[in-house]
Scaffold this active site. Structure first.
Site, short mmCIF file in Angstrom:
data_model
loop_
_atom_site.label_atom_id
_atom_site.label_comp_id
_atom_site.label_asym_id
_atom_site.label_seq_id
_atom_site.Cartn_x
_atom_site.Cartn_y
_atom_site.Cartn_z
N ASN A 121 0.91 -1.13 0.08
CA ASN A 121 0.07 -0.22 0.01
C ASN A 121 1.03 1.23 -0.06
O ASN A 121 1.50 1.44 1.03
CB ASN A 121 -0.95 -0.01 1.39
CG ASN A 121 -1.85 1.31 1.24
OD1 ASN A 121 -2.03 2.09 0.53
ND2 ASN A 121 -2.41 1.38 2.67
N LYS A 167 0.03 4.15 -0.11
CA LYS A 167 -0.46 5.48 0.39
C LYS A 167 -0.04 6.60 -0.46
O LYS A 167 -0.16 6.73 -1.53
CB LYS A 167 0.12 5.51 1.90
CG LYS A 167 -0.25 4.21 2.83
CD LYS A 167 0.18 4.36 4.18
CE LYS A 167 -0.01 3.16 4.95
NZ LYS A 167 0.14 3.08 6.33
N HIS A 192 -9.31 0.61 5.14
CA HIS A 192 -8.03 0.79 5.88
C HIS A 192 -8.03 1.62 7.24
O HIS A 192 -8.94 2.63 7.25
CB HIS A 192 -7.07 1.50 4.81
CG HIS A 192 -5.71 1.39 5.48
ND1 HIS A 192 -5.23 2.48 6.13
CD2 HIS A 192 -4.52 0.69 5.21
CE1 HIS A 192 -3.86 2.26 6.50
NE2 HIS A 192 -3.50 1.02 5.88
N GLU A 199 -6.43 4.47 8.26
CA GLU A 199 -6.40 5.68 8.05
C GLU A 199 -7.74 6.24 7.62
O GLU A 199 -7.92 7.31 7.57
CB GLU A 199 -5.08 6.06 7.15
CG GLU A 199 -3.72 5.83 7.84
CD GLU A 199 -2.48 5.30 7.01
OE1 GLU A 199 -2.69 5.47 6.02
OE2 GLU A 199 -1.86 4.80 7.51
N GLU A 241 -4.99 -5.40 10.78
CA GLU A 241 -3.63 -4.37 11.01
C GLU A 241 -4.07 -3.76 12.40
O GLU A 241 -4.98 -2.59 12.31
CB GLU A 241 -4.00 -3.39 9.87
CG GLU A 241 -3.67 -3.66 8.53
CD GLU A 241 -2.94 -2.72 7.48
OE1 GLU A 241 -2.14 -3.14 7.13
OE2 GLU A 241 -3.90 -1.99 7.27
N GLY A 257 2.75 1.89 10.58
CA GLY A 257 3.77 3.10 10.87
C GLY A 257 4.60 3.26 12.09
O GLY A 257 5.21 4.46 11.97
N SER A 270 3.80 -2.54 10.31
CA SER A 270 5.46 -2.47 10.16
C SER A 270 5.88 -3.94 9.95
O SER A 270 6.86 -4.22 10.56
CB SER A 270 5.81 -2.29 11.61
OG SER A 270 5.13 -0.90 12.27
P1 PGA Z 1 3.20 0.13 7.78
O1 PGA Z 1 1.68 0.37 7.25
O2 PGA Z 1 3.68 -1.31 7.07
O3 PGA Z 1 3.87 1.48 7.23
O4 PGA Z 1 2.86 -0.18 9.42
C1 PGA Z 1 0.88 -0.84 6.81
C2 PGA Z 1 -0.54 -0.47 6.26
O5 PGA Z 1 -1.17 0.66 6.64
O6 PGA Z 1 -1.32 -0.89 5.62
#
Ligand code: PGA
Length: 252
Positions: A10, A12, A96, A98, A168, A174, A214
């Site tokens: 992803n 983003k 997701h 976010e 997640e 992140g 992560s």
């Molecule tokens: P990350 O994000 O690997 O940077 O932790 C995962 C995601 O949001 O799908």
């Protein structure tokens, strides 16, 4: 039942046109040696068509990070599932964290988006996960149970074949702070059990459940070793070819 590992990147709101195409080309070049796994990338909307062209002929799928719940009309700034399909996307991310936390998407909207995507012939990755507060207060399972029940409302057992789940934990995204294999195993087995309750044992066993939060080349092996982990949804580490290749190639 063997489930084919599914690794997804992803992007983003990152990369520009040139670096996105370069990344896609680097992945496509290596993908000729890949067997036994599915791989997808999720670029920003504006680069979808070009990334889909860069990946044409490879086994890597292209997906969108978001989709409108509406089919067409006066919805300024929105992008429909049919438009995504039209430019070469075959998948979409729904729910997701976010989108849920920064843009206020609730389970009902996530469910409408999921139906819009499936209705247009796109596959879906449905993301679920608890916040740090929810985990601390012992409400991880009820929270995820609700996201699953409401998110999958009205989805038939046949259509479930086109849905992948991604667990997640919000606190792991992140942050460099990934969930422990034991925490991941507990939630993935809870999700599998919930799916068996909503659908059937057989349908539940066919669904792939990715872990996200992560994920890196150095932790993918341990995560893939956990029961019911069928792949990963990767954010930060999907932006550089070597980092993402390390995950795709380290997954099995
Ligand atoms: P990350 O994000 O690997 O940077 O932790 C995962 C995601 O949001 O799908």
């Amino acid at each position: 039942m063997t489930r084919k590992p599914f690794l997804a990147g992803n992007w983003k709101m990152n990369l520009d046109r040139r670096s996105g195409v370069a990344l896609a080309q680097a992945l496509a070049a290596r993908s000729v040696t890949w067997t036994g796994r599915d791989v997808a990338v999720f670029p920003p909307f504006v680069y979808l068509a070009e990334i889909a062209r860069s990946l044409a002929g490879s086994s890597i799928a292209v997906g969108a990070q978001n989709v409108s719940d509406e089919k067409s009309g006066a919805f300024t700034g929105e992008v429909s599932a049919a438009m995504l399909k039209d430019v070469g996307a075959t998948l979409v991310l729904c729910g997701h964290s976010e989108r849920r936390h920064l843009y206020g998407e609730d389970d009902r909207l996530v469910n409408r988006k999921l139906h819009a995507a499936l209705g247009a012939g796109l596959d879906v990755i449905l993301c679920v996960g608890e916040t740090a507060e929810e985990r601390q207060s012992g409400s991880t399972e009820p929270r995820i149970g609700r996201q699953l029940t409401l998110g999958l409302a009205g989805v038939s057992e046949d259509d479930l074949e086109r849905v992948t789940l991604a667990y997640e934990p919000v606190w792991a995204i992140g942050t460099g702070n990934n969930a422990t294999p034991a925490q991941v195993g507990d939630v993935h087995s809870y999700i599998r059990g919930m799916l068996a309750g909503i659908y059937s044992d057989m349908a539940s066993k066919a669904v792939r459940i990715q872990y996200g939060g992560s994920v890196k080349a150095d932790n993918i092996k341990a995560l893939m070793g956990v029961a019911n982990v069928d792949g990963a949804l990767v954010g930060g580490a999907s932006l550089q070819s070597e980092a993402f290749l390390g995950i795709v190639e380290g997954a099995l």
